[in-house]
Structures are given as C-alpha cells and as structure tokens.
Design a protein around this motif. Structure first.
Motif, PDB file in Angstrom:
ATOM      1  N   LEU A   1     -19.428   1.902  13.836  1.00 24.61           N
ATOM      2  CA  LEU A   1     -19.164   1.409  12.484  1.00 24.61           C
ATOM      3  C   LEU A   1     -17.868   1.989  11.931  1.00 24.61           C
ATOM      4  CD1 LEU A   1     -22.715   1.495  10.846  1.00 24.61           C
ATOM      5  CD2 LEU A   1     -21.307  -0.524  11.272  1.00 24.61           C
ATOM      6  N   VAL A   2     -17.637   3.275  12.189  1.00 25.95           N
ATOM      7  CA  VAL A   2     -16.401   3.908  11.723  1.00 25.95           C
ATOM      8  C   VAL A   2     -15.190   3.217  12.344  1.00 25.95           C
ATOM      9  CG1 VAL A   2     -15.017   6.013  11.815  1.00 25.95           C
ATOM     10  CG2 VAL A   2     -17.432   6.152  11.242  1.00 25.95           C
ATOM     11  N   ALA A   3     -15.277   2.945  13.642  1.00 23.64           N
ATOM     12  CA  ALA A   3     -14.168   2.295  14.338  1.00 23.64           C
ATOM     13  C   ALA A   3     -13.928   0.883  13.800  1.00 23.64           C
ATOM     14  CB  ALA A   3     -14.453   2.249  15.843  1.00 23.64           C
ATOM     15  N   LEU A   4     -15.010   0.132  13.567  1.00 20.55           N
ATOM     16  CA  LEU A   4     -14.871  -1.228  13.052  1.00 20.55           C
ATOM     17  C   LEU A   4     -14.299  -1.231  11.636  1.00 20.55           C
ATOM     18  CD1 LEU A   4     -18.200  -2.850  14.322  1.00 20.55           C
ATOM     19  CD2 LEU A   4     -15.882  -3.316  15.143  1.00 20.55           C
ATOM     20  N   THR A   5     -14.776  -0.289  10.807  1.00 21.53           N
ATOM     21  CA  THR A   5     -14.298  -0.206   9.427  1.00 21.53           C
ATOM     22  C   THR A   5     -12.823   0.148   9.386  1.00 21.53           C
ATOM     23  OG1 THR A   5     -16.494   0.521   8.719  1.00 21.53           O
ATOM     24  CG2 THR A   5     -14.683   0.907   7.201  1.00 21.53           C
ATOM     25  N   GLN A   6     -12.421   1.114  10.205  1.00 17.09           N
ATOM     26  CA  GLN A   6     -11.019   1.514  10.231  1.00 17.09           C
ATOM     27  C   GLN A   6     -10.148   0.393  10.779  1.00 17.09           C
ATOM     28  OE1 GLN A   6     -10.079   4.632   8.899  1.00 17.09           O
ATOM     29  NE2 GLN A   6      -8.137   3.512   8.915  1.00 17.09           N
ATOM     30  N   ALA A   7     -10.662  -0.332  11.757  1.00 14.94           N
ATOM     31  CA  ALA A   7      -9.903  -1.453  12.321  1.00 14.94           C
ATOM     32  C   ALA A   7      -9.675  -2.532  11.271  1.00 14.94           C
ATOM     33  CB  ALA A   7     -10.641  -2.028  13.522  1.00 14.94           C
ATOM     34  N   GLN A   8     -10.684  -2.777  10.434  1.00 16.28           N
ATOM     35  CA  GLN A   8     -10.547  -3.777   9.371  1.00 16.28           C
ATOM     36  C   GLN A   8      -9.453  -3.365   8.382  1.00 16.28           C
ATOM     37  OE1 GLN A   8     -13.281  -6.092   6.034  1.00 16.28           O
ATOM     38  NE2 GLN A   8     -14.066  -4.273   6.996  1.00 16.28           N
ATOM     39  N   LEU A   9      -9.426  -2.071   8.031  1.00 15.80           N
ATOM     40  CA  LEU A   9      -8.392  -1.585   7.122  1.00 15.80           C
ATOM     41  C   LEU A   9      -7.006  -1.707   7.750  1.00 15.80           C
ATOM     42  CD1 LEU A   9      -9.776   1.631   5.373  1.00 15.80           C
ATOM     43  CD2 LEU A   9      -9.078  -0.513   4.323  1.00 15.80           C
ATOM     44  N   ASN A  10      -6.916  -1.321   9.011  1.00 15.08           N
ATOM     45  CA  ASN A  10      -5.621  -1.392   9.688  1.00 15.08           C
ATOM     46  C   ASN A  10      -5.109  -2.828   9.735  1.00 15.08           C
ATOM     47  OD1 ASN A  10      -5.745   1.345  10.141  1.00 15.08           O
ATOM     48  ND2 ASN A  10      -6.496   1.170  12.231  1.00 15.08           N
ATOM     49  N   THR A  11      -6.018  -3.777   9.983  1.00 14.78           N
ATOM     50  CA  THR A  11      -5.623  -5.190  10.035  1.00 14.78           C
ATOM     51  C   THR A  11      -5.100  -5.655   8.678  1.00 14.78           C
ATOM     52  OG1 THR A  11      -7.263  -5.661  11.758  1.00 14.78           O
ATOM     53  CG2 THR A  11      -6.425  -7.536  10.494  1.00 14.78           C
ATOM     54  N   ALA A  12      -5.788  -5.256   7.609  1.00 12.83           N
ATOM     55  CA  ALA A  12      -5.362  -5.648   6.258  1.00 12.83           C
ATOM     56  C   ALA A  12      -3.977  -5.098   5.938  1.00 12.83           C
ATOM     57  CB  ALA A  12      -6.378  -5.153   5.231  1.00 12.83           C
ATOM     58  N   PHE A  13      -3.736  -3.831   6.279  1.00 17.29           N
ATOM     59  CA  PHE A  13      -2.447  -3.231   5.950  1.00 17.29           C
ATOM     60  C   PHE A  13      -1.321  -3.779   6.830  1.00 17.29           C
ATOM     61  CE2 PHE A  13      -4.853   0.043   3.647  1.00 17.29           C
ATOM     62  CZ  PHE A  13      -4.091   0.095   2.497  1.00 17.29           C
ATOM     63  N   LEU A  14      -1.642  -4.132   8.057  1.00 18.06           N
ATOM     64  CA  LEU A  14      -0.623  -4.742   8.905  1.00 18.06           C
ATOM     65  C   LEU A  14      -0.184  -6.093   8.343  1.00 18.06           C
ATOM     66  CD1 LEU A  14      -1.923  -3.912  12.500  1.00 18.06           C
ATOM     67  CD2 LEU A  14       0.184  -3.089  11.433  1.00 18.06           C
ATOM     68  N   ARG A  15      -1.136  -6.841   7.793  1.00 17.38           N
ATOM     69  CA  ARG A  15      -0.808  -8.138   7.206  1.00 17.38           C
ATOM     70  C   ARG A  15       0.040  -7.974   5.943  1.00 17.38           C
ATOM     71  NH1 ARG A  15      -5.983 -12.039   6.993  1.00 17.38           N
ATOM     72  NH2 ARG A  15      -4.330 -13.431   6.240  1.00 17.38           N
ATOM     73  N   LEU A  16      -0.194  -6.889   5.223  1.00 20.80           N
ATOM     74  CA  LEU A  16       0.531  -6.668   3.974  1.00 20.80           C
ATOM     75  C   LEU A  16       1.876  -5.985   4.184  1.00 20.80           C
ATOM     76  CD1 LEU A  16      -2.318  -5.407   1.600  1.00 20.80           C
ATOM     77  CD2 LEU A  16      -1.131  -7.606   1.503  1.00 20.80           C
ATOM     78  N   ASP A  17       2.009  -5.258   5.266  1.00 18.41           N
ATOM     79  CA  ASP A  17       3.163  -4.389   5.441  1.00 18.41           C
ATOM     80  C   ASP A  17       4.492  -5.120   5.293  1.00 18.41           C
ATOM     81  OD1 ASP A  17       4.342  -1.756   6.276  1.00 18.41           O
ATOM     82  OD2 ASP A  17       5.072  -3.006   7.922  1.00 18.41           O
ATOM     83  N   ARG A  18       4.680  -6.187   6.038  1.00 21.90           N
ATOM     84  CA  ARG A  18       5.962  -6.896   5.990  1.00 21.90           C
ATOM     85  C   ARG A  18       6.225  -7.490   4.614  1.00 21.90           C
ATOM     86  NH1 ARG A  18       9.862  -8.996   9.174  1.00 21.90           N
ATOM     87  NH2 ARG A  18      10.833 -10.943   8.504  1.00 21.90           N
ATOM     88  N   GLU A  19       5.206  -8.097   4.014  1.00 22.10           N
ATOM     89  CA  GLU A  19       5.405  -8.740   2.718  1.00 22.10           C
ATOM     90  C   GLU A  19       5.752  -7.729   1.627  1.00 22.10           C
ATOM     91  OE1 GLU A  19       2.324 -11.346   1.505  1.00 22.10           O
ATOM     92  OE2 GLU A  19       2.387 -12.588   3.304  1.00 22.10           O
ATOM     93  N   LEU A  20       4.986  -6.647   1.549  1.00 24.14           N
ATOM     94  CA  LEU A  20       5.221  -5.683   0.478  1.00 24.14           C
ATOM     95  C   LEU A  20       6.477  -4.849   0.727  1.00 24.14           C
ATOM     96  CD1 LEU A  20       1.580  -4.436  -0.239  1.00 24.14           C
ATOM     97  CD2 LEU A  20       2.873  -6.236  -1.371  1.00 24.14           C
ATOM     98  N   ARG A  21       6.746  -4.570   1.987  1.00 25.91           N
ATOM     99  CA  ARG A  21       7.917  -3.744   2.298  1.00 25.91           C
ATOM    100  C   ARG A  21       9.225  -4.457   1.964  1.00 25.91           C
ATOM    101  NH1 ARG A  21       7.767   0.735   4.974  1.00 25.91           N
ATOM    102  NH2 ARG A  21       5.707   0.248   5.829  1.00 25.91           N
ATOM    103  N   TYR A  22       9.233  -5.779   2.115  1.00 25.91           N
ATOM    104  CA  TYR A  22      10.466  -6.525   1.845  1.00 25.91           C
ATOM    105  C   TYR A  22      10.348  -7.393   0.592  1.00 25.91           C
ATOM    106  CZ  TYR A  22      11.717  -4.901   6.471  1.00 25.91           C
ATOM    107  OH  TYR A  22      12.004  -4.095   7.537  1.00 25.91           O
ATOM    108  N   ALA A  23       9.435  -7.026  -0.285  1.00 29.99           N
ATOM    109  CA  ALA A  23       9.279  -7.766  -1.547  1.00 29.99           C
ATOM    110  C   ALA A  23      10.505  -7.563  -2.432  1.00 29.99           C
ATOM    111  CB  ALA A  23       8.023  -7.305  -2.266  1.00 29.99           C
ATOM    112  N   ALA A  24      10.736  -8.548  -3.310  1.00 30.16           N
ATOM    113  CA  ALA A  24      11.861  -8.469  -4.244  1.00 30.16           C
ATOM    114  C   ALA A  24      11.447  -7.819  -5.554  1.00 30.16           C
ATOM    115  CB  ALA A  24      12.438  -9.859  -4.492  1.00 30.16           C
ATOM    116  N   GLY A  25      10.182  -7.436  -5.660  1.00 32.90           N
ATOM    117  CA  GLY A  25       9.728  -6.764  -6.874  1.00 32.90           C
ATOM    118  C   GLY A  25       8.225  -6.875  -7.045  1.00 32.90           C
ATOM    119  N   PHE A  26       7.656  -5.929  -7.802  1.00 33.42           N
ATOM    120  CA  PHE A  26       6.222  -5.900  -8.104  1.00 33.42           C
ATOM    121  C   PHE A  26       6.010  -6.028  -9.604  1.00 33.42           C
ATOM    122  CE2 PHE A  26       6.436  -2.835  -4.402  1.00 33.42           C
ATOM    123  CZ  PHE A  26       5.952  -3.725  -3.461  1.00 33.42           C
TER     124      PHE A  26
END
Length: 210
Positions: free
Chosen positions: A60-85
């Motif tokens: 369960l720990v591995a699955l939960t951490q994998a879910q978080l990692n997947t979410a942050f990988l999807r967000l990383d490019r968009e938020l890192r190169y965003a033009a503003g928040f």
C-alpha cells in the motif's frame, strides 16, 4: 548362554508385550500435550498473520507513493514553465483552487489551467481552457484518496532575491482507512520560470474567479 537365561529373557519380553495390554497415556498427559500444541499453533498463526499484514502495508505504501509521484510528474512541466500563478483560495465548501498560465502545451499556444483539491471526492483534479475563453468544467483527476484537509496550495511571497513566482504544493494521500491506514506525503515547491516575481496574481486567468 544357558537355556534358563533364554527362557527368562523370553518371559520378560512376553510380559512386556503381552496381548490385550490396554495401558496408555493418562488424561493429564494428553491435556498437557494438547496445551503445548495449541501454544505452538497460536505462535505460528500469529507470525503468519503479521507477515502478511506487513507485506500488504508495504504494498500500500508503494502504491500510494507511486500515485503521488505520477501526479507530480504530470504537473512538473506545466507548473515549472508556467507564465504565472494566481493566489490560491478556498471556497465555502472547503475546496482549494489555483490558476496558472500553461506555456508547455503541445501546440505551443498558452492556455489557462486550474488545479482543485476537491473535498467531496478527495481528489486533486485539473481543467484547462483557452487563454481568452472561460472555464469548461471538464475535469481530469490527477490523484485520488487525497486528504484535502491536510493538503495545501500556497503562493510563496516574493523576496528581494526572488526572480520568479513560486507555488508550494503539499499533497497528503491516505489509503486503506482504519487500523491499516497508510499515508504518503509530498511537499514540492514549483518555480514558474516564465513568470516574474512582480507578476500580479490577479491577472492570471481572471475568468476563473469571475
């Protein structure tokens, strides 16, 4: 060896194994043996249960951490190169929102995007729309089983040494509620490299707040 000695030995053997001998263990001996076996089985069963419990929790720990990692990988490019928040906010239902201008689109055309920590379903979800348009309410779930009460979206205040806007995303994901509950935490600060520290948050995708 004498004949008498042979006869004596045969007599002793005959008496030791004489037919019809019904002597055996006593009730007390049987009770003691049964008690010992019960203790051994209890120890063995407990060990097996603990082994399987530990294995399931690790999975369960591995699955939960994998879910978080997947979410942050999807967000990383968009938020890192965003033009503003925009400035994150919480509505009357306890849902948290933040908008940003995504410049990392497939076609190269900037678009508005919104993240929401949706309390009703315990999810982190996202929607996008044209920069000059309005929110479409077409949500895509990025992470499930999110503890929205402990998760946070925070726009960090700029300092004299800050060049870009920064968004801090704290996500707490909980699985298997109850005694076997497993929690995974991620705390990541994203720097919008296409923004400036002077970027006004209220100018970022304003139609989401109108």
């Amino acid at each position: 060896m004498s004949l008498d000695h042979h006869m004596s030995l045969r007599e002793r053997i005959r008496r030791a194994v004489r037919p019809g001998d019904d002597r055996g263990v006593t009730l007390a001996e049987l009770a003691v043996t049964t008690g010992i076996m019960s203790v051994v089985m209890a120890i063995f069963t407990t060990a097996i249960v603990q082994l399987f419990t530990a294995g399931n929790k690790n999975e369960l720990v591995a699955l939960t951490q994998a879910q978080l990692n997947t979410a942050f990988l999807r967000l990383d490019r968009e938020l890192r190169y965003a033009a503003g928040f925009s400035t994150p906010r919480t509505d009357s239902d306890g849902n948290q929102f933040v908008e940003y201008v995504n410049t990392g689109t497939a076609g190269g055309t900037p678009e508005c995007a919104q993240l929401e920590l949706y309390k009703a379903t315990g999810t982190l979800r996202r929607q996008v729309w044209a920069l000059d348009g309005s929110p479409t309410n077409a949500w895509a779930v990025l992470a499930n089983s999110v503890d929205t009460a402990q998760s946070r979206l925070t726009l960090l205040q700029p300092t004299e040494n800050t060049t870009f806007q920064q968004l801090r995303v704290v996500l707490v994901v909980v699985t298997n509620p109850g005694r076997g509950q497993t929690t995974a935490n991620s705390d990541v600060t994203f720097t919008a490299l296409n923004s400036k520290s002077s970027t006004a948050p209220n100018t970022i995708c304003p139609k989401a707040r109108s």
